[in-house]
Motif scaffolding. Sequence first.
Motif, PDB file in Angstrom:
ATOM      1  N   UNK A 163     -47.761   0.576  17.974  1.00 29.43           N
ATOM      2  CA  UNK A 163     -46.590  -0.213  18.357  1.00 29.43           C
ATOM      3  C   UNK A 163     -46.140  -1.110  17.211  1.00 29.43           C
ATOM      4  N   UNK A 164     -44.869  -1.462  17.212  1.00 30.37           N
ATOM      5  CA  UNK A 164     -44.318  -2.343  16.182  1.00 30.37           C
ATOM      6  C   UNK A 164     -44.914  -3.735  16.296  1.00 30.37           C
ATOM      7  N   UNK A 165     -45.270  -4.324  15.165  1.00 27.84           N
ATOM      8  CA  UNK A 165     -45.786  -5.689  15.118  1.00 27.84           C
ATOM      9  C   UNK A 165     -45.281  -6.365  13.862  1.00 27.84           C
ATOM     10  N   UNK A 166     -45.150  -7.670  13.917  1.00 27.03           N
ATOM     11  CA  UNK A 166     -44.757  -8.458  12.759  1.00 27.03           C
ATOM     12  C   UNK A 166     -45.637  -9.702  12.702  1.00 27.03           C
ATOM     13  N   UNK A 167     -46.384  -9.895  11.615  1.00 24.98           N
ATOM     14  CA  UNK A 167     -46.424  -9.070  10.413  1.00 24.98           C
ATOM     15  C   UNK A 167     -47.143  -7.742  10.631  1.00 24.98           C
ATOM     16  N   UNK A 168     -46.942  -6.817   9.704  1.00 28.22           N
ATOM     17  CA  UNK A 168     -47.536  -5.498   9.836  1.00 28.22           C
ATOM     18  C   UNK A 168     -49.064  -5.592   9.840  1.00 28.22           C
ATOM     19  N   UNK A 169     -49.715  -4.918  10.762  1.00 26.76           N
ATOM     20  CA  UNK A 169     -51.188  -4.958  10.850  1.00 26.76           C
ATOM     21  C   UNK A 169     -51.817  -3.926   9.908  1.00 26.76           C
ATOM     22  N   UNK A 170     -51.700  -4.151   8.614  1.00 31.49           N
ATOM     23  CA  UNK A 170     -52.132  -3.156   7.637  1.00 31.49           C
ATOM     24  C   UNK A 170     -53.612  -2.827   7.753  1.00 31.49           C
ATOM     25  N   UNK A 171     -54.449  -3.858   7.909  1.00 35.85           N
ATOM     26  CA  UNK A 171     -55.888  -3.624   7.994  1.00 35.85           C
ATOM     27  C   UNK A 171     -56.220  -2.775   9.218  1.00 35.85           C
ATOM     28  N   UNK A 172     -55.658  -3.124  10.349  1.00 37.23           N
ATOM     29  CA  UNK A 172     -55.953  -2.376  11.573  1.00 37.23           C
ATOM     30  C   UNK A 172     -55.405  -0.959  11.488  1.00 37.23           C
TER      31      UNK A 172
ATOM     32  N   UNK B  68     -61.371  -5.787   7.572  1.00 34.50           N
ATOM     33  CA  UNK B  68     -61.422  -6.902   8.521  1.00 34.50           C
ATOM     34  C   UNK B  68     -60.038  -7.100   9.129  1.00 34.50           C
ATOM     35  N   UNK B  69     -59.954  -6.989  10.443  1.00 33.20           N
ATOM     36  CA  UNK B  69     -58.657  -7.053  11.113  1.00 33.20           C
ATOM     37  C   UNK B  69     -58.171  -8.468  11.373  1.00 33.20           C
ATOM     38  N   UNK B  70     -58.915  -9.465  10.876  1.00 35.79           N
ATOM     39  CA  UNK B  70     -58.417 -10.841  10.920  1.00 35.79           C
ATOM     40  C   UNK B  70     -57.256 -11.032   9.960  1.00 35.79           C
ATOM     41  N   UNK B  71     -57.099 -10.099   9.018  1.00 35.63           N
ATOM     42  CA  UNK B  71     -55.988 -10.154   8.067  1.00 35.63           C
ATOM     43  C   UNK B  71     -54.796  -9.395   8.650  1.00 35.63           C
ATOM     44  N   UNK B  72     -53.634 -10.020   8.614  1.00 34.15           N
ATOM     45  CA  UNK B  72     -52.408  -9.353   9.037  1.00 34.15           C
ATOM     46  C   UNK B  72     -51.351  -9.561   7.969  1.00 34.15           C
ATOM     47  N   UNK B  73     -50.447  -8.608   7.860  1.00 26.94           N
ATOM     48  CA  UNK B  73     -49.419  -8.742   6.847  1.00 26.94           C
ATOM     49  C   UNK B  73     -49.962  -8.499   5.456  1.00 26.94           C
ATOM     50  N   UNK B  74     -49.371  -9.152   4.493  1.00 28.19           N
ATOM     51  CA  UNK B  74     -49.547  -8.828   3.085  1.00 28.19           C
ATOM     52  C   UNK B  74     -50.626  -9.687   2.442  1.00 28.19           C
ATOM     53  N   UNK B  75     -51.578  -9.027   1.768  1.00 32.81           N
ATOM     54  CA  UNK B  75     -52.478  -9.751   0.887  1.00 32.81           C
ATOM     55  C   UNK B  75     -53.837 -10.098   1.444  1.00 32.81           C
ATOM     56  N   UNK B  76     -54.860  -9.855   0.637  1.00 38.87           N
ATOM     57  CA  UNK B  76     -56.192 -10.359   0.921  1.00 38.87           C
ATOM     58  C   UNK B  76     -57.146  -9.382   1.564  1.00 38.87           C
ATOM     59  N   UNK B  77     -56.644  -8.442   2.367  1.00 32.76           N
ATOM     60  CA  UNK B  77     -57.564  -7.581   3.111  1.00 32.76           C
ATOM     61  C   UNK B  77     -58.328  -6.638   2.192  1.00 32.76           C
TER      62      UNK B  77
END
Length: 273
Positions: A60-69, A182-191
């Motif tokens: 499903x669409x999410x903002x910010x993008x759940x890149x890690x997940x 780690x799915x605690x990261x969302x959106x851009x950067x760090x994961x």
Amino acid sequence: MKVIAVTVVSGRHDHLAAQVRGLQNSTVEPAEHVVVSMGDNDIADVLARSGSRAVCVEMPAENPLPLARARNIGAAAAVERGAELLVFLDVDCIPGPELIERYHCAATTLGNRGALLCGPVTYLKDADVGTEGAALALLTAPHPARPNPPVGTVEFGENFDLFWSLSFAIDSATWSELGGFCEAYTGYGGEDTDFAATAEASGIGLRWVGGAHAYHQFHPVSDPPVEHIDDIVLNARTFFHRWGRWPMIGWLDAFAARGLVEFDGAGIRRTGT
């Protein structure tokens, strides 16, 4: 060793189509390609028009993008389909013709000694838009901040902060051991920095694979990436709480210089827009 490529995507349809063509022109094609659509209902059509047999996994669409997940979901789908080696490619990356083969050879040589396998990435310029196939070789100029071993060699990596998720491979057993991103990261950067830190703490090696070239297709960017500042600040805090140090120092310092954050090495606070 069954190789499955994993890509996560939202938008960037032309980039995805070019990546598909790159995989189709590989000296060794991956057995399958898993594409995770993050709320983009057109991805299946893009793949079909590209002649791709990729498996499209919808999120499903999410903002910010759940890149890690999204990467974790893609990897889970690949493992379910029998993947023994996962090759992660950013949607912007066109694989060089030998990328899959070089990652496969490096993983085979390692055997049961799992490691993060990274290849060189060339950032293409605006003038290079549309360049594909054999012509890409003429543009090869890997990012100078990361190793570029000779073709057919594998170099030990000591600085895990150089790991990036644009293009890397990992065997499924090592992936399972690390538990994914780690799915605690969302959106851009760090994961990706967190993922590499987890690997280092777990005794998993880092290797740079000569000849596993990827070509990052041009798109406009800002430096520092102010459009992602909220994601970066939140993800930097998450990383600090997990590891006791700050990631993305260059960006945080640049934001501070512009008066967008207060950052003193002990904490970070948003101050401007």
